[in-house]
Enzyme design. Sequence first.
Site, PDB file in Angstrom:
ATOM      1  N   ASN A  74       5.618 -12.011   4.452  1.00 20.39           N
ATOM      2  CA  ASN A  74       4.882 -11.099   5.408  1.00 20.39           C
ATOM      3  C   ASN A  74       5.494 -11.559   6.872  1.00 20.39           C
ATOM      4  O   ASN A  74       5.909 -10.570   7.445  1.00 20.39           O
ATOM      5  CB  ASN A  74       3.474 -11.181   5.289  1.00 20.39           C
ATOM      6  N   CYS A  80      -2.395  -6.421   6.924  1.00 18.35           N
ATOM      7  CA  CYS A  80      -1.700  -7.589   6.293  1.00 18.35           C
ATOM      8  C   CYS A  80      -0.612  -8.127   7.422  1.00 18.35           C
ATOM      9  O   CYS A  80      -1.131  -9.409   7.801  1.00 18.35           O
ATOM     10  CB  CYS A  80      -0.886  -7.301   5.104  1.00 18.35           C
ATOM     11  N   LYS A  94       3.477 -16.505   0.378  1.00 13.31           N
ATOM     12  CA  LYS A  94       2.974 -15.221   0.921  1.00 13.31           C
ATOM     13  C   LYS A  94       3.045 -15.053   2.447  1.00 13.31           C
ATOM     14  O   LYS A  94       3.262 -14.059   2.919  1.00 13.31           O
ATOM     15  CB  LYS A  94       1.520 -15.094   0.241  1.00 13.31           C
ATOM     16  N   GLU A 143       0.931  -1.087   0.064  1.00 17.23           N
ATOM     17  CA  GLU A 143       0.091   0.245   0.097  1.00 17.23           C
ATOM     18  C   GLU A 143       0.848   1.389   0.018  1.00 17.23           C
ATOM     19  O   GLU A 143       1.960   1.143   0.607  1.00 17.23           O
ATOM     20  CB  GLU A 143      -0.892   0.027   1.187  1.00 17.23           C
TER      21      GLU A 143
HETATM   22  P1  NAD Z   1     -10.388  -4.569   1.300  1.00 16.17           P
HETATM   23  O1  NAD Z   1     -10.903  -5.140   2.551  1.00 16.17           O
HETATM   24  O2  NAD Z   1      -9.697  -3.332   0.927  1.00 16.17           O
HETATM   25  O3  NAD Z   1     -11.242  -5.132   0.138  1.00 16.17           O
HETATM   26  C1  NAD Z   1     -11.820  -6.110   0.061  1.00 16.17           C
HETATM   27  C2  NAD Z   1     -13.086  -6.070  -0.725  1.00 16.17           C
HETATM   28  O4  NAD Z   1     -13.790  -7.218  -0.864  1.00 16.17           O
HETATM   29  C3  NAD Z   1     -14.040  -4.933  -0.048  1.00 16.17           C
HETATM   30  O5  NAD Z   1     -14.304  -3.917  -1.091  1.00 16.17           O
HETATM   31  C4  NAD Z   1     -15.366  -5.821   0.134  1.00 16.17           C
HETATM   32  O6  NAD Z   1     -16.569  -5.301  -0.213  1.00 16.17           O
HETATM   33  C5  NAD Z   1     -15.169  -7.068  -1.244  1.00 16.17           C
HETATM   34  N1  NAD Z   1     -15.906  -8.269  -1.060  1.00 16.17           N
HETATM   35  C6  NAD Z   1     -16.118  -8.834   0.065  1.00 16.17           C
HETATM   36  N2  NAD Z   1     -16.976  -9.927  -0.145  1.00 16.17           N
HETATM   37  C7  NAD Z   1     -17.144  -9.809  -1.657  1.00 16.17           C
HETATM   38  C8  NAD Z   1     -17.983 -10.852  -2.464  1.00 16.17           C
HETATM   39  N3  NAD Z   1     -18.448 -11.787  -2.111  1.00 16.17           N
HETATM   40  N4  NAD Z   1     -18.075 -10.499  -3.704  1.00 16.17           N
HETATM   41  C9  NAD Z   1     -17.420  -9.137  -4.037  1.00 16.17           C
HETATM   42  N5  NAD Z   1     -16.614  -8.590  -3.368  1.00 16.17           N
HETATM   43  C10 NAD Z   1     -16.518  -8.879  -2.122  1.00 16.17           C
HETATM   44  O7  NAD Z   1      -8.968  -5.719   1.260  1.00 16.17           O
HETATM   45  P2  NAD Z   1      -7.514  -5.805   0.658  1.00 16.17           P
HETATM   46  O8  NAD Z   1      -6.699  -4.901   1.369  1.00 16.17           O
HETATM   47  O9  NAD Z   1      -7.916  -5.485  -0.791  1.00 16.17           O
HETATM   48  O10 NAD Z   1      -7.172  -7.217   0.528  1.00 16.17           O
HETATM   49  C11 NAD Z   1      -7.624  -8.151  -0.338  1.00 16.17           C
HETATM   50  C12 NAD Z   1      -7.171  -9.589   0.332  1.00 16.17           C
HETATM   51  O11 NAD Z   1      -5.563  -9.434  -0.414  1.00 16.17           O
HETATM   52  C13 NAD Z   1      -6.902  -9.765   1.547  1.00 16.17           C
HETATM   53  O12 NAD Z   1      -6.711 -11.120   1.444  1.00 16.17           O
HETATM   54  C14 NAD Z   1      -5.309  -9.229   1.889  1.00 16.17           C
HETATM   55  O13 NAD Z   1      -4.716 -10.030   3.015  1.00 16.17           O
HETATM   56  C15 NAD Z   1      -4.573  -9.337   0.571  1.00 16.17           C
HETATM   57  N6  NAD Z   1      -3.577  -8.516   0.169  1.00 16.17           N
HETATM   58  C16 NAD Z   1      -3.696  -7.224   0.882  1.00 16.17           C
HETATM   59  C17 NAD Z   1      -2.619  -6.356   0.599  1.00 16.17           C
HETATM   60  C18 NAD Z   1      -2.721  -5.120   0.994  1.00 16.17           C
HETATM   61  O14 NAD Z   1      -1.703  -4.223   1.124  1.00 16.17           O
HETATM   62  N7  NAD Z   1      -3.857  -4.336   1.407  1.00 16.17           N
HETATM   63  C19 NAD Z   1      -1.366  -6.837  -0.140  1.00 16.17           C
HETATM   64  C20 NAD Z   1      -1.445  -8.134  -0.464  1.00 16.17           C
HETATM   65  C21 NAD Z   1      -2.436  -9.225  -0.363  1.00 16.17           C
END
Ligand code: NAD
Length: 442
Positions: free
Chosen positions: A214, A266, A210, A158
């Site tokens: 982390n 994360c 992954k 991020e």
């Molecule tokens: P987030 O909470 O910002 O976004 C998740 C989105 O999924 C939300 O908009 C939510 O409304 C949507 N959602 C939930 N259920 C749903 C469904 N059934 N259908 C459609 N949409 C649905 O999450 P994020 O930070 O983007 O992280 C997502 C994943 O990626 C997590 O597993 C996280 O661990 C991983 N990840 C995050 C990062 C980061 O820096 N944020 C980096 C690498 C991996």
Amino acid sequence: MKISVVGTGYVGLVSGTCFAETGINVTCVDVDDKKIEKLNNGIIPIYEPGLEDIYKKNVEKGRLVFTTNLAESLENADALFIAVGTPPDEDGSADLKYVLGVAREIGKNIDHYMVIATKSTVPVGTSKKVKEAIQDELDKRGVKVAFDVASNPEFLKEGNAVQDFLKPDRIVIGTESKRAQKVMKRLYKPFLLNGHPIVFMDITSSEMTKYAANSMLATKISFINEIANLCEIVGADVESVRKGIGSDPRIGNKFIYAGTGYGGSCFPKDVQALIRTADEHKYSLEILKAVERVNNRQKSVLFDKVLNYFDGDLKGKKFAMWGLSFKPKTDDMREAPALVIIEKLLAAGAKVCGYDPVAMEEGKRILGDKIEFAKDEYDATIDADALLLVTEWPEFRIPNFRVLEKLLKNKVIFDGRNIYDPEELAELSFDYFAIGRKPVKH
Ligand code: NAD
């Protein structure tokens, strides 16, 4: 090519937009209709540098569309990326209800071959569960449709997510299918022209990669924080120690900055989830249990310094806080150290006036009227008993100390990220407390 990206958070929105940038047609899906409405009206719900430009460009070109209708997004798609949240369950393990919910929805609607790739961070064994959930729904429908699952962990940071996605260090793909490998190779080729590798492996190793990544980064942070705390006790300076060890390429100079502990969406949840996975297999991850304990303790270190400075009495005192987000260049406040420090200050009877360059809206959403929100960093310091620097935004690095000494009630700074020079502050007659460094007191 055409793909569907399910979940439009930090990962899904950035991935979908960057894929569209290569000429692919992308449908981004979310259950949150307010989010989709915003995205359909030109409003990006998150702050991520560089995202707005490519989002606008690709929406205009018609390559990037947003919907709440997952079934519609499957039409002619070559692949679907699951990028929904995997928040911690009550016991710390990753909650898979969103991921498996999406899998079931796919199974109810899929009518041609495609690759289902999981981008969400999920524990070992999840891709198998995704496959079973899709197959179960297909069986209920009584139809036969070929599909493959793949694990495609995301490593973007991020605050630098767009650049990380466009120019990744590596792409990791776990799949047992040659056909799926071919699709993924084609999709990622434009991002790997710099020669960085696409690493294919089995699904279990990919899911593990992954968490291992982390957990390693979290370990580096907790390690240097422990060293910092000991530096303070023995009279060493962690900033010198950091430079002394970081020039050794076996150690490296990244991620060894002492501070107020790691936060974000994360590291805390992924460390916890890996500990849980190991526990379930009757193996105790001793290092990571310590990493988590050290981090929880570290989030209080700055508050303890404040309490100590004011002889244990913070009642009625006001503190300026610079930085609310868990790190610079993001508005994300999930698990932010600022929240722990604020709760402790409030519980001790103090008031807080916060300022953050981009996380003000998010701060107001989370904290409501628990604290005051300033219009800029100097405004926050007016009549404050001390300044607490919690997030190292670039604009906080060289403040006008002459202005600060006029605005603050006391000339004292608590620096949770070691961004100021103790000698300079000593010359300016400020009291200055950092992490793992000798305090400056007058
Ligand atoms: P987030 O909470 O910002 O976004 C998740 C989105 O999924 C939300 O908009 C939510 O409304 C949507 N959602 C939930 N259920 C749903 C469904 N059934 N259908 C459609 N949409 C649905 O999450 P994020 O930070 O983007 O992280 C997502 C994943 O990626 C997590 O597993 C996280 O661990 C991983 N990840 C995050 C990062 C980061 O820096 N944020 C980096 C690498 C991996």
